[in-house]
Design a protein around this motif. Structure first.
Motif, PDB file in Angstrom:
ATOM      1  N   THR A  66       0.833  -1.177   0.061  1.00  0.00           N
ATOM      2  CA  THR A  66      -0.138  -0.028   0.013  1.00  0.00           C
ATOM      3  C   THR A  66       0.682   1.353  -0.048  1.00  0.00           C
ATOM      4  OG1 THR A  66      -1.686  -1.327   1.315  1.00  0.00           O
ATOM      5  CG2 THR A  66      -1.743   1.130   1.258  1.00  0.00           C
ATOM      6  N   ARG A 116      -2.390   5.129   7.465  1.00  0.00           N
ATOM      7  CA  ARG A 116      -2.512   3.752   7.957  1.00  0.00           C
ATOM      8  C   ARG A 116      -2.397   4.062   9.451  1.00  0.00           C
ATOM      9  NH1 ARG A 116      -0.703  -1.853   5.802  1.00  0.00           N
ATOM     10  NH2 ARG A 116      -2.286  -1.312   4.393  1.00  0.00           N
ATOM     11  N   HIS A 154     -10.477  -0.752   4.608  1.00  0.00           N
ATOM     12  CA  HIS A 154      -9.357  -0.529   3.530  1.00  0.00           C
ATOM     13  C   HIS A 154      -9.653  -0.033   2.264  1.00  0.00           C
ATOM     14  CE1 HIS A 154      -5.428  -0.532   2.075  1.00  0.00           C
ATOM     15  NE2 HIS A 154      -4.881  -1.932   2.661  1.00  0.00           N
ATOM     16  N   ARG A 188      -9.469  -6.083   7.436  1.00  0.00           N
ATOM     17  CA  ARG A 188     -10.359  -4.979   7.214  1.00  0.00           C
ATOM     18  C   ARG A 188     -10.744  -5.099   5.642  1.00  0.00           C
ATOM     19  NH1 ARG A 188      -5.050  -1.958   9.141  1.00  0.00           N
ATOM     20  NH2 ARG A 188      -3.624  -2.608   7.563  1.00  0.00           N
ATOM     21  N   ARG A 253      -5.137 -13.202   4.930  1.00  0.00           N
ATOM     22  CA  ARG A 253      -4.064 -13.766   5.683  1.00  0.00           C
ATOM     23  C   ARG A 253      -4.676 -13.899   7.157  1.00  0.00           C
ATOM     24  NH1 ARG A 253      -0.662 -10.549   9.114  1.00  0.00           N
ATOM     25  NH2 ARG A 253      -1.690  -8.901   8.186  1.00  0.00           N
ATOM     26  N   GLN A 255      -4.731 -12.564  10.828  1.00  0.00           N
ATOM     27  CA  GLN A 255      -4.182 -11.323  10.987  1.00  0.00           C
ATOM     28  C   GLN A 255      -3.727 -11.498  12.673  1.00  0.00           C
ATOM     29  OE1 GLN A 255      -4.946  -8.244   8.947  1.00  0.00           O
ATOM     30  NE2 GLN A 255      -5.294  -9.975   7.559  1.00  0.00           N
ATOM     31  N   PRO A 293      -5.045  -9.798  -0.883  1.00  0.00           N
ATOM     32  CA  PRO A 293      -4.398  -8.559  -0.830  1.00  0.00           C
ATOM     33  C   PRO A 293      -3.000  -8.598  -0.417  1.00  0.00           C
ATOM     34  CG  PRO A 293      -5.670  -9.047   1.139  1.00  0.00           C
ATOM     35  CD  PRO A 293      -5.717 -10.043   0.217  1.00  0.00           C
ATOM     36  N   LEU A 294      -2.464  -9.842  -0.030  1.00  0.00           N
ATOM     37  CA  LEU A 294      -0.961  -9.855   0.556  1.00  0.00           C
ATOM     38  C   LEU A 294      -0.527  -8.931   1.600  1.00  0.00           C
ATOM     39  CD1 LEU A 294       0.458 -10.261  -3.278  1.00  0.00           C
ATOM     40  CD2 LEU A 294      -0.181 -12.020  -1.681  1.00  0.00           C
TER      41      LEU A 294
HETATM   42  C1  NCD Z   1      -3.690  -5.892   3.940  1.00  0.00           C
HETATM   43  C2  NCD Z   1      -4.041  -4.712   4.966  1.00  0.00           C
HETATM   44  O1  NCD Z   1      -3.166  -4.346   5.379  1.00  0.00           O
HETATM   45  O2  NCD Z   1      -4.895  -4.998   5.549  1.00  0.00           O
HETATM   46  N1  NCD Z   1      -2.547  -5.735   3.025  1.00  0.00           N
HETATM   47  C3  NCD Z   1      -2.403  -4.741   2.275  1.00  0.00           C
HETATM   48  O3  NCD Z   1      -3.014  -3.582   2.522  1.00  0.00           O
HETATM   49  N2  NCD Z   1      -1.991  -5.023   1.011  1.00  0.00           N
HETATM   50  C4  NCD Z   1      -3.983  -7.344   4.472  1.00  0.00           C
HETATM   51  C5  NCD Z   1      -3.136  -8.165   5.239  1.00  0.00           C
HETATM   52  O4  NCD Z   1      -2.373  -7.339   6.078  1.00  0.00           O
HETATM   53  O5  NCD Z   1      -3.236  -9.165   5.479  1.00  0.00           O
END
Ligand code: NCD
Length: 530
Positions: A66, A116, A154, A188, A253, A255, A293-294
Motif C-alpha cells: 500500500t 494507515r 481499507h 479490514r 491472511r 491477522q 491482498p497480500l
Molecule cells: C492488507 C492490510 O494491510 O489490511 N494488506 C494490504 O494492504 N496489502 C491485508 C493484510 O495485511 O493481510
C-alpha cells in the motif's frame, strides 16, 4: 495551480465516501490509464505535475504494497511525496495525530494525506477539523485517504480488488459470485467488500471461515440488507463439497497481530481449515482465479506457493493494479481528474434534526401531576420516560436523566402505570420553569419518547414530545466503546464523540447508533457513560 475537479479535497475514509457512480468513474479512468500505459499511449492527462501539491504517506502500522504503490502513484502524478516516519516522530512525545497533521499541512500549498493506523476512524476524525483549519488559513481543503485503519476498513484496497474482479469479468457488472476466505473477523479488506460489491446488480458471497474468524454479524446483516445472497461455510473442505463453488476466491491472511490470546492459541488449527491443498484443484470451476491482498505468511500461506505459476494466480496482477487505481484516486482528490464525470454524485446524508415536536395539550384535569403528595402548580414534568420498558430500564433512565441534566433541585420522581398496562417514569420539577436547547437535546438523547409538560396554574399549558435524535454528539457524558476507536477517551486524541442513528435517513425510530469514526454499532444506552 490549484485544480478544482469535483472530487477535490475528498476524504476517503470508507468505500462509500465515493458514491457508486464515483467508484465506477475511478475504475473507468484506471482502465483507460492502464491500457494507455501498456500500449505506450499518452498519459499526460493523468499527470498533475505540481510541486506545490504534497502527498504525505503516514504509516503508523507496517505496510509494503500500500505504501509503495501510493509512493509510486504520487511520483507518477508529479506531486511532492513525503513518507512521514511515524516511528521516530513526535507521536513518541505524546503529540496528537491532529497536531501532527496541522504541522504537515503548513508545508505545502495543498496536500493529501494517506494514513494507515491501528486506530479506527482517523481519517474521518481529521476531515472536519482540517477543513476548518484550511478555511482559517485560506488553503484548499486537504484530502485524507484511509490506507487501512485497524480492523475497520481499507477502501483503496477495495478499489484495486474490484478493478481486478472487473477485469476478470470482462467489465460486466450484472452478477458476481465470489468466495471470501481467511480471517474475515480481523481482516479490514473483507469488511470493505460489503460496500465495494455494491457496483454489481447481483451479488452472491460465500463466506468461508471457522466461527472464530467469521465475518462480524453486523457486516453479514448489512450484506443481506443490500440484497446480497450470503452463504456461510466453516472450512474450504465444506465449501468445496457444497457443489456451489465461486470462480473468484479472495484469500486473506490470519491477522495474528490483531488476535487476542484465546484465538491465537488456536491459529494453527484454524489455518488448517483455510489452507488450499493440491487435492482440491480438481474441484474448482473452470477459469477460477484466486486473489489475495497480500502479504501472505511465508511459512504457512493459505494460498501456497505451488499455485504461483498456475493460471489461478490472480494476486500478482491484482497487486500491480494498486498502482493504477491509486494514481487515479490521487488524481481525483487532487482535483486533476473528474471534469468528465457525468454520473450521480454521492448522496450527502441529511438529518431531520427536528426531534422536539409540540404535542397537543389534551383537556387535562387540573392537578394531574404531583410532587410528593402536593400537586405541581408551576414547573415542568417529564413524563413517559422509557414507557413500556422493563422497570429497571425505566429507573436507570430516570437516574441518567437526573444526573446528566444535573437536576439537584426540589423534585420527585417515580415509576408509574402508563395507560397501556405497562410502566413509565415521571420526574416532577416544581421549581424549574424552562430548559435550554442543549438540555432538551440531552433529554431527547437519554430518554427518547418522553414528554415535557409545562405547568402553569396547575395545568399543562404546553407539551413537547422528544423523539430519538438522529445524531448524538459533543456531550461530555458520551463515548465510543470500541477501544480501538480514535475517539475512545483512552487515546486522548481530542476527537469529539459523535453517533449517528442507524437508519436515521430512512426516518425510522431505530435505537442503534453508529460511531461516526469507527462505525461500531452501539445500543443507544451504551453510548452514555453514566
Ligand atoms: C492488507 C492490510 O494491510 O489490511 N494488506 C494490504 O494492504 N496489502 C491485508 C493484510 O495485511 O493481510
Amino acid at each position: 495551480m490549484i485544480r478544482k475537479g469535483p472530487f477535490k479535497g475528498r476524504t476517503v475514509a470508507v468505500v462509500n465516501d465515493l458514491g457508486r457512480d464515483e467508484q465506477l468513474y475511478l475504475y473507468k479512468k484506471a482502465r483507460e490509464l492502464k491500457e494507455a500505459a501498456l500500449s505506450g499511449g499518452d498519459l499526460s492527462a493523468f499527470r498533475l505535475g505540481e510541486r506545490d501539491y504534497q502527498v504525505y504517506l503516514i504509516f503508523m502500522e507496517d505496510s509494503t504494497r500500500t505504501r509503495e504503490s501510493f509512493r509510486n502513484a504520487a511520483e507518477f502524478l508529479g506531486s511532492r511525496v513525503n513518507v512521514f516516519d511515524a516511528a521516530t516522530s513526535s507521536f513518541n512525545k505524546n503529540e496528537s495525530i491532529a497536531d501532527t497533521i496541522r504541522m504537515l499541512a503548513g508545508y505545502a500549498e495543498d496536500s493529501a494525506f494517506v494514513i494507515r493506523s491501528k486506530l479506527e476512524g482517523v481519517c474521518r476524525s481529521l476531515e472536519g477539523p482540517m477543513a476548518r483549519y484550511a478555511e482559517q488559513f485560506g488553503r484548499p481543503v486537504p484530502a485524507f485517504i484511509n490506507a487501512g485503519d485497524g480492523k475497520h476498513e481499507h477502501p483503496t484496497q477495495e478499489f484495486l480488488d474490484e478493478f481486478s474482479f472487473l477485469e476478470q469479468l470482462g467489465w460486466k457488472r450484472d452478477r458476481i459470485h465470489l468466495a471470501l476466505t481467511g480471517d474475515l473477523y480481523h481482516g479490514r479488506t473483507v469488511h470493505s467488500k460489503v460496500d465495494g460489491l455494491g457496483i454489481y446488480d447481483e451479488v452472491v458471497v460465500d463466506l468461508v471461515a471457522p466461527e472464530l474468524l467469521g465475518m462480524p454479524a453486523h457486516y453479514v446483516e448489512k450484506m443481506r440488507r443490500k440484497g446480497y445472497d450470503v452463504r456461510l461455510y466453516e472450512s474450504l473442505d465444506e465449501y468445496l463439497a457444497s457443489g456451489k463453488v465461486a470462480p473468484i476466491w479472495y484469500f486473506t491472511r490470519l491477522q495474528l497481530e490483531r488476535m487476542g490470546d484465546a484465538v491465537l492459541e488456536k491459529a494453527d488449527s484454524l489455518r488448517g481449515a483455510l489452507t488450499f491443498r493440491k487435492d482440491m484443484l480438481g474441484k474448482l470451476p473452470e477459469g477460477t482465479r484466486f486473489y489475495h491482498p497480500l502479504p501472505r505468511d511465508r511459512s504457512r500461506p493459505t494460498n501456497p506457493t505451488f499455485l504461483d505459476e498456475l493460471p489461478l494466480n490472480g494476486w500478482d496482477a491484482q497487486s500491480a493494479n494498486g498502482y493504477w487505481t491509486r494514481i487515479v484516486l490521487l488524481g481525483m482528490v487532487s482535483g486533476l481528474l473528474g471534469a468528465d464525470f457525468d454520473g450521480s454524485p454521492r448522496p450527502s446524508p441529511s438529518f431531520d434534526e427536528n426531534f422536539i415536536v409540540e404535542a397537543p395539550v389534551a383537556e387535562h384535569p387540573v392537578r394531574e401531576y404531583k410532587v410528593g403528595i402536593k400537586p405541581v402548580e408551576e414547573g415542568i414534568v417529564i413524563d413517559h420516560i422509557a414507557s413500556g420498558s422493563p422497570i429497571e430500564v425505566i429507573w436507570s433512565n430516570i437516574d441518567a436523566a437526573r444526573r446528566i441534566l444535573g437536576l439537584n433541585v426540589r423534585s420527585s420522581h417515580g415509576v408509574y402505570h402508563n395507560n397501556k398496562g405497562s410502566f413509565k417514569g415521571i420526574i416532577s420539577l416544581p421549581d424549574v420553569t424552562s430548559f435550554g436547547e442543549r438540555d432538551l437535546k440531552k433529554l431527547a438523547a437519554i430518554a427518547p419518547g418522553c414528554t415535557l409538560n409545562l405547568i402553569r396554574g396547575s395545568r399543562v399549558v404546553k407539551k413537547y414530545r422528544l423523539a430519538m435524535p438522529p445524531r448524538i454528539y459533543a456531550f461530555d457524558e458520551i463515548s465510543c466503546k470500541n477501544p480501538a476507536c480514535v475517539s475512545a477517551p483512552a487515546h486522548q486524541e481530542g476527537v469529539v464523540p459523535e453517533f449517528l442513528r442507524k437508519d436515521a435517513e430512512a426516518g425510522e425510530a431505530a435505537t442503534t447508533f453508529i460511531c461516526k469514526y469507527c462505525e461500531r454499532e452501539h445500543a443507544f444506552r451504551e453510548i452514555w457513560d453514566v
